[in-house]
Design an enzyme around this catalytic site. Sequence first.
Site, PDB file in Angstrom:
ATOM      1  N   GLY A 126      -9.325  18.183 -20.169  1.00 56.84           N
ATOM      2  CA  GLY A 126     -10.470  19.048 -20.477  1.00 56.84           C
ATOM      3  C   GLY A 126     -11.499  18.321 -21.319  1.00 56.84           C
ATOM      4  N   TYR A 127     -12.231  17.443 -20.712  1.00 54.81           N
ATOM      5  CA  TYR A 127     -13.252  16.663 -21.423  1.00 54.81           C
ATOM      6  C   TYR A 127     -14.661  17.135 -21.030  1.00 54.81           C
ATOM      7  CZ  TYR A 127     -10.556  12.911 -23.757  1.00 54.81           C
ATOM      8  OH  TYR A 127      -9.757  12.184 -24.582  1.00 54.81           O
ATOM      9  N   THR A 160      -9.673  17.453 -12.807  1.00 52.62           N
ATOM     10  CA  THR A 160      -8.928  17.011 -11.625  1.00 52.62           C
ATOM     11  C   THR A 160      -7.559  17.684 -11.541  1.00 52.62           C
ATOM     12  OG1 THR A 160     -10.064  14.898 -11.747  1.00 52.62           O
ATOM     13  CG2 THR A 160      -8.061  14.966 -10.431  1.00 52.62           C
ATOM     14  N   GLU A 243      -7.566   4.884 -20.266  1.00 52.01           N
ATOM     15  CA  GLU A 243      -7.957   5.299 -18.923  1.00 52.01           C
ATOM     16  C   GLU A 243      -8.502   4.114 -18.139  1.00 52.01           C
ATOM     17  OE1 GLU A 243     -10.959   8.323 -18.917  1.00 52.01           O
ATOM     18  OE2 GLU A 243     -10.903   8.617 -16.755  1.00 52.01           O
TER      19      GLU A 243
END
Lengths: 397, 376
Positions: A126-127, A160, A243
Amino acid sequence: MDLEYTPEEIAFRDEVRNFIEQNYPKHLKEIKTRSEMTKDDFLSWHRILHKKGWVAPSWPVEHGGTDWTPAQKYIWNEENGAAGTIPVLPFGVAMVGPVIYTFGNEEQKKRFLPGILSGDDWWCQGYSEPGSGSDLASLRTKAVREGDHYIVNGSKTWTTLAQHADWIFCLVRTDSDAKAQEGISFLLIDMNTPGIEVRPIITIDGSHEVNEVFLTDVKVPVENLIGEENKGWTYAKFLLGHERSGIAAVSRSKKQIDRLKEIAKGEQDGTASLFDDDSFKLKLSELEVDLTALEYTELRTLASENAGKGPGPESSILKIKGTEIQQRITELTLEAVGHYAYPNLQGMDLGSYNEFPIGPEHADGVAANYLNMRKASIYGGSNEIQHNIIAKMVLGL
Amino acid sequence: MDFSFSEEQTLLRNSVQRFVQDNYEFETRRKITASDTGWREDYWKQFAELGILAAPFDEEHGGLGGSSIETMIVMEEFGRGLVVEPYLPTVIIGGGFLRYGGTDDQKNAIIPEIISGDTVVAFAYAEPQGRYNLADLTTTATKNGSGYVLNGQKAVVLAAPWANKLVVTARTSGGQRDEGGVTLFIVDKNAGGISTRDYPTIDGLRASEVTFENVAVPAENVIGDVDGGLPLVEKVVDEGIAALCAEAIGGMKVLNDTTVEYCKTRKQFGQPIGKFQVLQHRMVDMFMAYEQSVSMTYMVNLKLDEGVDERKKAASGAKVQIGKAGRFIGQNAVQLHGGMGMTDELNVGHYFKRLTLIDTQFGNVDHHLKRYSSLS
C-alpha cells in the site's frame, strides 16, 4: 579480474539446477501470461521452495533465510531465470519481510515472518495513491491514533494482486503538520478488517493484476505499527532499495530472447524463416549486446557487494536498462508474429480451437505481454525518476 | 503548391467530425466493441446517408467523385474517434478494386450497394505463411469449366465478420511466390465451401480466419486480369496504406493533445509534471513525430496517381514514418500518463493499441523499409 566460478560455486549451481528440474511443477510451464495464473499457481512453487528452505535466500539464517554468498544468490537467480520458473512474489519475501526483521519488534517477527515464508499470508503493498505516484511522500492516507488503535482513512492504488491478499503494508500519514517525509508511518493492516474495499483495475492487456484499495474508518491495532511513529519514510526507502535488487532480470531476459529466437525460426519469411532475415537478426543481436552489457554491469555490482559495499544508487542503471531490454524483447516478439499479433483470444471459448487454430500457438499472448510490459518503465520508481536518482546521487548534479 | 483544403473538403471534415463527436464518445465506443457484433450497423447506414461511403466513387455509379484527399479526411477523423466500422476494407480497398479493376457489370452491381451501405467488403489476402508478401499465396483458384474453384486459408481477415463480400487473392498459375499468376476474385461470403472463425482483435476490431474448400466461383467474379492481378493488388494496398496513415495521424493527435493536457494538470513534487524539462522535451519529440507523420500522410495521398515506382516509394516511406511515430507516440503517451496510461478505463491505451496494430497492417516498418530500398 576473473570471470570463473569456484568449484564450490559450480557444485552449488548443479545442485540448484537439479533441484529445479526435479521439483518445478509441470503445469506452471504451460503458463504464457500472468493473467491466467490462479492464486494457487502463484503459491505452488513458493511452497516447494519453503519446504526446501530456499524461499527467502536473502534473509538472515536466524529468520529462515540462507547463508548464501552474493555469488550463490546470483547463481540462484540465474538458474531460475534460465529454467523460466515463476518468481516468488516480492511483496512478502522481498519487501515487507526485510522491513519486519530489520525494524519490527520480537512479537512482530514471531507473528509475521513464518506466514511470509510459508506463503500462508499473502501480502500486498500500500504505497501509491491516486495523487501520489512519483512523488510518493505526498501521500494522504491518514491514520489517527484513538486509544490502542489507529483509524485509517484514504485510498491506495496500483496495488498488485491485492485481490488475493491477506495483509497490506501501508504508508500512512500520522502527522499532517510535519514535513512530508517526516509525518509518515508504516502500518500492517489485515485485509479482512471492516472498511477495506478492493476494486479491480483492468489494464490495457485485459488483465486484472492491479487494484484500488479503499480504506474507510479501518481500525488497526497499534501493535501493527512497525518501528516508530513518523519514521515510516526511512523504512519505506529501505524497502525500495530491496525492491530494486534483481530488477535487471538478466537471466529471465536471456530466456525470453531464446524464446524469441524459436519464434523467429518458426515464422516463415519467403523461402527461409524470419530468423534468417538480416534486419531482424541485426535487431536481435543488438538486443543481445545490450543484455550482455547489462549482465556485466550487474556482475560488477555484485562484485562490489561481495566486497562488502551495499548496492548504491548505481542500481538505478539496472532498473532502467533491465526494463528497457524487457520491453524491447516483447516489442520484437510482437513484430515476429506478424499478422497474428491481432487476435485477442482472451476469454474466448476455444472449444474447437484445435480444429480451427487462430495462428501459430507461439503467437498466443504475445501482444498482451507487449502491452503489459509497458508497466515496467512506470513501476518501482518510473525510469524518469531513476534518471533523476543517478543525476543527483551519482553525478552530483 | 497548396496544402489547404477546399470548402467542400472542410465541410466534409466538419460533418464527419460532428458525427464522431456526437456518436463515438469513448464510452460509446467501448460498448460497441464489447457488443456481440462489435460494430454499429445503424452507424454504417448513417455513413451512407452522410455520403461518406460515396466519397471516392464516380458520379455515374452514384458516387461523389472525390479524390484520395476526401478519403484521407474521413479516415483521419475516424482515427480520432477510433471508429471501428469497416470504411477502409469496404470503401477504400473493396471500392478501390472495383474502381480500378472492376468490369462494368461489377461496378454497376456492387458500387451502388457499397454506397447505400448494403454491402460490406473484407479483403482476404494475407496467409499464415506469407507474412507481408502479397504474392506469397498457397490459396489456389483452379479452372473448372467456365469458372474457378477456390481452395486455401486466409489469415486475420479484418472486418470479415461484418462483411457479405470478400475480395480474395489466389494463385491461378505459377509458383507460391511468383509475381505472375495472381488473380483477384470477389465472392459472396455465404458461398458454399467458405467457413470462418471469427474473433475480436487486440485493437477492438473483429477479424476472421477464412477457409475456402472447393468454393465454386464464376468467371465473371474475376476482378482485373487473370494471372496479372498483383499490380492491381499493390496499387489498392498502397491506397489502403495512404488511408491507414490518415487514420494513424488522427489517433496520434488525440494522444499528443491528451498527454499535454494531462501533464499540465497532473501535479507531483508541488508542480504540474509538464514543468519538468525532461517531459517537455519528450512531448516535443512526440509533437515532431506527429508533424512528420502528417507531412508523409499528405505526401502519399498526393502521390497515389504518380508512376508505379514513385507511388510505391511514397506508400512505403509513409508507412515507415507512421510505424515509427505510432510506436513512439503510443508508448510515450502511456509512459507520461504513468499507471493511468496502463488502464483499460482511459482512452490512451486504446489509441496505443490501434497504433500498434496499424504498424502490422499491410506490412510493418521493416517490410516497408526493404520495399523502399529495393526501389531506390
